[in-house]
Write an enzyme that holds these catalytic residues in place. Sequence first.
Site, mmCIF file in Angstrom:
data_model
loop_
_atom_site.group_PDB
_atom_site.id
_atom_site.type_symbol
_atom_site.label_atom_id
_atom_site.label_comp_id
_atom_site.label_asym_id
_atom_site.label_seq_id
_atom_site.Cartn_x
_atom_site.Cartn_y
_atom_site.Cartn_z
ATOM 1 N N LYS A 194 51.273 46.792 45.490
ATOM 2 C CA LYS A 194 51.491 48.196 45.820
ATOM 3 C C LYS A 194 50.141 48.893 45.804
ATOM 4 O O LYS A 194 49.478 48.973 44.770
ATOM 5 C CB LYS A 194 52.434 48.829 44.801
ATOM 6 C CG LYS A 194 52.814 50.261 45.127
ATOM 7 C CD LYS A 194 53.812 50.783 44.113
ATOM 8 C CE LYS A 194 54.300 52.165 44.436
ATOM 9 N NZ LYS A 194 55.246 52.650 43.425
ATOM 10 N N ARG A 204 56.630 61.671 47.436
ATOM 11 C CA ARG A 204 56.585 62.431 46.164
ATOM 12 C C ARG A 204 57.468 63.653 46.241
ATOM 13 O O ARG A 204 58.071 64.045 45.257
ATOM 14 C CB ARG A 204 55.146 62.790 45.819
ATOM 15 C CG ARG A 204 54.430 61.533 45.393
ATOM 16 C CD ARG A 204 53.029 61.735 44.892
ATOM 17 N NE ARG A 204 52.401 60.430 44.892
ATOM 18 C CZ ARG A 204 51.243 60.151 45.447
ATOM 19 N NH1 ARG A 204 50.530 61.107 46.008
ATOM 20 N NH2 ARG A 204 50.770 58.931 45.410
ATOM 21 N N ARG A 216 46.871 57.391 40.340
ATOM 22 C CA ARG A 216 47.514 56.124 39.983
ATOM 23 C C ARG A 216 46.585 54.926 40.153
ATOM 24 O O ARG A 216 47.025 53.785 40.211
ATOM 25 C CB ARG A 216 48.793 55.947 40.807
ATOM 26 C CG ARG A 216 49.865 56.933 40.373
ATOM 27 C CD ARG A 216 51.205 56.687 41.038
ATOM 28 N NE ARG A 216 52.210 57.480 40.356
ATOM 29 C CZ ARG A 216 53.172 58.173 40.964
ATOM 30 N NH1 ARG A 216 53.277 58.155 42.271
ATOM 31 N NH2 ARG A 216 54.043 58.866 40.262
ATOM 32 N N GLU A 232 47.970 39.080 42.640
ATOM 33 C CA GLU A 232 49.147 39.836 42.179
ATOM 34 C C GLU A 232 50.436 39.078 42.502
ATOM 35 O O GLU A 232 51.335 38.971 41.682
ATOM 36 C CB GLU A 232 49.184 41.229 42.836
ATOM 37 C CG GLU A 232 48.230 42.249 42.241
ATOM 38 C CD GLU A 232 48.729 42.819 40.908
ATOM 39 O OE1 GLU A 232 49.764 42.364 40.408
ATOM 40 O OE2 GLU A 232 48.058 43.726 40.374
ATOM 41 N N LYS A 247 53.446 46.940 49.907
ATOM 42 C CA LYS A 247 53.672 48.357 50.203
ATOM 43 C C LYS A 247 52.335 49.069 50.280
ATOM 44 O O LYS A 247 51.532 48.881 49.366
ATOM 45 C CB LYS A 247 54.541 48.970 49.097
ATOM 46 C CG LYS A 247 54.877 50.434 49.289
ATOM 47 C CD LYS A 247 55.714 50.972 48.145
ATOM 48 C CE LYS A 247 56.064 52.427 48.409
ATOM 49 N NZ LYS A 247 56.842 53.036 47.362
HETATM 50 ZN ZN ZN Z 1 56.677 54.745 39.576
#
Ligand code: ZN
Length: 321
Positions: A194, A204, A216, A232, A247
Amino acid sequence: MKMFPAVRMRRLRKLKLIRETRLSTDDLILPLFIDENVEGENKKPIDSMPGQFRFSIEGAVKEVSEAHSLGIKSVLLFGIPARKDEKGSEAFNNEGVIQRAVRMVKKEVEDVVIITDLCLCEYISHGHCGLVENGEVLNDPTLEVLGKIAVSQAEAGSDIVAPSGMMDGMVKAIREKLDDEGFTDTAIMSYAVKYNSALYGPFREAADSGYKFGDRSSYQMAFSNAREALREVELDVKEGADIVMVKPAIFYLDIISKVRAKFDVPLAAYNVSGEYAMITAASEKGYLNREEVMMEGLTAIKRAGADLIITYFAKEWHPSR
Ligand SMILES: [Zn+2]
């Protein structure tokens, strides 16, 4: 040897005989937002994603049932609770919005595969994907909470839990907790790759998951990195992920293709809110043809190697295409 004119690529092209990639409604997953603040059969439009809504629980049941009648077999559900706190307690409340929604959809719509988003950001007051102390998102204490959420979602009837918070070790923690509680058949679709993407902007608003401080980047991947994506995925597969996800999708076709080449696991890609919003806005202005660009985009995601595509366009795709 002189190839031309013996080989003429246009011969078959003219007959429209060969189509290497074929998309079907079986490949598509419809994401839906269920808002505890919306009542009755109502739905509330999401301004940055024209055509998308936040549904009440009853409204979501209707929407899932309509999507199912169009051939969409699976849905990805996001919950927006009426109450948020520092611990994200509503995420693992057995009477929480997502738990109630899952039970009701299961009861009302036959044969639908329910995938539930598993994260804290929609439920926690500061909007980050984990517990926070001194301004920092904590990894290991968050894992324990994710396990609790997974069990409560599985108990409600979720077929697949989808951890989206990019915490290290999340898949293992969730698998162990589910197995301990007897939910050995509940599958895990991990948001393995992600990216920290600006394309999540409209989401959001949709999921009311904007964060109050920082960003983030300490847990989501930098968009500059590709090799890291393979690490990952490798970790999540080892930890027991049944499906891995990349994503966003259309900006990250190279990543989808790389993951496909290296791993023989079911692969999902999330055609995100920003990708939907761009196509929608440009077509509203008359700059692009919505249907044509949608078809091209979704086909590209599959051509790159995704088995499953999570997309807000799911209901617009028709098997006759
Ligand atoms: Zn989250």
